[in-house]
Design an enzyme around this catalytic site. Structure first.
Site, PDB file in Angstrom:
ATOM      1  CD  GLU A  23      -2.695   1.205   2.550  1.00  0.00           C
ATOM      2  OE1 GLU A  23      -3.567   0.306   2.607  1.00  0.00           O
ATOM      3  OE2 GLU A  23      -2.506   2.046   3.460  1.00  0.00           O
ATOM      4  N   PRO A  29       2.032  11.439  -2.672  1.00  0.00           N
ATOM      5  CG  PRO A  29       4.168  11.602  -3.567  1.00  0.00           C
ATOM      6  CD  PRO A  29       2.823  11.007  -3.829  1.00  0.00           C
ATOM      7  CG  HIS A  38      -7.318   2.655  -0.838  1.00  0.00           C
ATOM      8  ND1 HIS A  38      -6.996   2.600   0.501  1.00  0.00           N
ATOM      9  CD2 HIS A  38      -6.597   1.665  -1.424  1.00  0.00           C
ATOM     10  CE1 HIS A  38      -6.123   1.626   0.707  1.00  0.00           C
ATOM     11  NE2 HIS A  38      -5.862   1.056  -0.455  1.00  0.00           N
ATOM     12  CG  ASP A  40     -10.332   8.303   8.306  1.00  0.00           C
ATOM     13  OD1 ASP A  40     -10.839   7.524   9.128  1.00  0.00           O
ATOM     14  OD2 ASP A  40      -9.279   8.075   7.690  1.00  0.00           O
ATOM     15  CE  LYS A  46     -18.019  -2.520   5.259  1.00  0.00           C
ATOM     16  NZ  LYS A  46     -16.664  -2.230   5.804  1.00  0.00           N
TER      17      LYS A  46
END
Length: 629
Positions: free
Chosen positions: A20, A24, A97, A129, A192
């Site tokens: 993973e 940057p 992701h 988040d 899920k």
């Protein structure tokens, strides 16, 4: 290729693994995406340094890599660009992701189409988040309120359903939000998978036995898709403490007991982290129920390489076969040859393969610490301090865990109900005196090295200059020093006096005048406010190394560098913390009004004194004192 298909077809005697990475933080990423050739010519920005790092790790033959979306969806464009680059240009199967956070209507479709165009076939569907400065996670598009909604949407779309393999997240020790118990979490995971998820990637953990018990419970629920556990080797003691607090990870007492005696030796901590990861992986894969591992690299490569080497999963160089370069099988090509992917290769893949082989080489050393000086794989191995080096691919790694670590319950119980600036001054002083264990700007108590300059910090704070970060000047302390040491043994470390605080504009003007009239070139500063203004006497391309070390067999290592770009990134983060803290109190309350006014009116100031040989130089300058002879 879809990851689910690759896992199903995987028949090696050793488990597979994935890596993973995160994009940057620097905005130059999108520029360099369209100037890829420069990657082979320059290694000056974080993005350019990351690409060779990914390419070197790809020589270890991961089954796939993944690219994170960034807390609050903050890196969506850079994530898509990086994932597209690794998938299309380097031929590495990539998992992108994708989160629900800050996704306005239509944005999910745009992201999926962008991924599809770039040849990406794998999505890790997540809720994400909360955005920084918000109290709770709130959906922007009511259609996407959790990871399940993303899975259902992709599976119901004729445009995307058959194209994408979908992964989802699971939390063996419970979700950090603690919104449901274990049974509830298992039911959500089942939902899920029933909605169409093809594989599961877990939150990291440091205790193998509870994880294996959780796997049994998952299988008992009738969930049969592959489970890929997340593993993150410990890099530094301070980052590990922050990680486990933010993620709610449970750590066995034996791990903490092993770390505490070596917490001041970064190399020993890193070595222990490698050994612990090896032990955990061996245990969870020995049962045969876990077929692969997902490594959270934090964009650092050495620890992951060493883990794989110690597991003896790296093997030797793959046997290379001569292959025919052809756009498509022609009538002159034998049918068996045309149908063999081992014997035929298209021109684009052939070019990329040759370029990678010539440009990058595997960097596994026979023994850690040996090899090329300032090795590209290890030059940023010891990220000491918040700023680090923005050229490093690992710059901003702490932000990958999401949020600032502020907790409303902790905030109200520890920081109380400030209603005037004197209350805020009092809170900072209480933190300095260890009467509270955290502050909005630090989840941990005051560091031992800052305790050595406590009287100076106290005097600044009493002026109304609320200190939030600092370090004393150090001239050649042993690298194993319990207070100032870092890095491997046998070295010496240095640092310049540094302090950071919030002030009113009138005080900033006095500081600027003093630096101009009396600084004599020894004092550099940055100052920024919420409105985006930035003041400084540092040249536009100036970079202040404030922490560095010299170690046997290595070039000088600079671990903390303060320059305009990293300061501006931190400045934005710091002012968002004021907003997040204010959200703990009801709208219209005195507390919220105070914190929001501070956010609007104060300046964040960062000051460095370059005379590291005189430990009192910075404080004498700021506090109008005579320097000792």
């Amino acid at each position: 290729m879809k990851l689910s298909d690759k896992i199903a077809a995987y028949n090696s005697s050793r488990p597979f693994y994935t890596f993973e990475f995160f994009p940057p933080r620097t905005d130059q990423v999108r520029v360099w995406y369209f100037l890829i050739i420069r990657i082979l010519q320059n290694l000056y920005q974080g993005f350019e340094n990351l690409i060779p790092r990914i390419s070197r790790l790809s020589t270890l033959n991961p089954l796939a890599i993944s690219v994170t979306w960034g807390a609050g969806g903050s890196t969506r464009e850079r994530s898509i660009d990086l994932a597209g680059l690794t998938q299309a240009d380097y031929g590495i199967d990539t998992v992108l992701h994708l989160t629900c956070t800050n996704m306005v209507p239509g944005m999910v479709d745009d992201a999926l189409r962008a991924a599809k165009v770039r040849g990406i076939q794998n999505i890790l569907a997540l809720r994400g988040d909360p955005s920084r400065g918000t109290e709770h996670w709130t959906p922007i598009d009511s259609q996407f309120t959790c990871g399940i909604d993303l899975v259902k949407y992709i599976r119901s779309s004729p445009e995307f359903s058959s194209h994408f393999c979908i992964g989802v997240a699971a939390y063996p020790e419970g979700h950090p939000d603690r919104e449901t118990d274990e049974e509830g979490s298992l039911n959500v995971l089942k939902e899920k998978v029933d909605a169409g998820a093809d594989f599961i990637v877990t939150q990291l953990f440091y205790d193998a036995d509870p994880f294996l018990e959780w796997v049994d419970k998952v299988r008992a629920k009738g969930i049969n898709v592959p489970i890929v556990p997340g593993v993150m080797p410990i890099q530094t003691y301070s980052s590990f403490l922050r990680l486990i607090k933010l993620c709610g990870v449970k750590v066995p007492p034996s791990v903490m007991a092993a770390l505490e005696p070596i917490c001041h030796d970064d190399q020993l901590v890193k070595d222990y982290g490698v050994g612990l990861a090896v032990d955990i992986i061996r245990k969870i894969t020995s049962t045969g129920t876990i077929k692969g591992i997902h490594f959270c690299t934090l964009n650092l490569e050495k620890s992951v390489q060493l883990v794989i080497e110690k597991l003896q999963w790296a093997g030797g160089s793959p046997t290379m076969k001569n292959r025919l370069i052809a756009d498509a099988p022609g009538p002159m090509i034998h049918a068996q040859l045309a149908n063999s992917s081992d014997l035929v290769i298209d021109p684009t893949t052939a070019t990329n393969t040759a370029t990678n082989a010539l440009t990058f080489k595997q960097t596994l050393d026979p023994d850690p610490g040996r090899g090329e000086l300032n090795n590209a794989a290890t030059w940023d191995d010891f990220p000491n301090g918040r700023f680090g080096d923005y050229k490093s691919p690992a710059f901003g790694a702490q932000d990958q865990w999401g949020g600032s670590g502020l907790c409303q319950y902790e905030g109200l119980s520890e920081w109380g109900h400030p209603k005037c600036t004197d209350d805020l001054t009092s809170l900072v002083l209480r933190y300095l005196h260890s009467e509270v264990s955290s502050s909005p700007f630090s989840s941990l108590p005051l560091s031992p090295e800052s305790l050595t300059i406590l009287p100076h910090l106290e005097q600044l704070t009493k002026r109304g200059w609320w200190t939030i970060s600092s370090q004393p000047a150090v001239d050649g302390a042993c690298s194993t020093d319990e207070i100032f040491g870092w890095g491997p043994r046998g070295g010496y470390v240095y640092q310049k006096g540094f302090v950071e605080f919030f002030v009113e504009e009138q005080d900033l003007e006095k500081i600027e005048k003093k630096i101009e009239e009396e600084g004599q070139g020894w004092v550099h500063y940055f100052a920024g406010n919420l409105q985006g203004e930035c003041r400084s006497n540092v040249p536009d391309d100036g970079r202040n190394a404030v922490t560095w070390g010299m170690f046997p067999g290595q070039e000088i290592t600079q671990t903390t560098i303060i320059e305009r770009e990293s300061f501006l990134m931190w400045k934005d983060e710091a002012f968002s913390i004021w907003a997040e803290w204010a959200s703990f109190y009801p709208p219209g309350s005195e507390e919220r009004e105070l914190l929001n006014s501070v956010r609007r009116e104060r300046w964040l100031v960062s000051i460095v004194h370059h005379d590291y040989k005189r430990p009192e130089a910075l404080w004498a300058f700021l506090l109008d004192r005579e320097l000792p002879i």
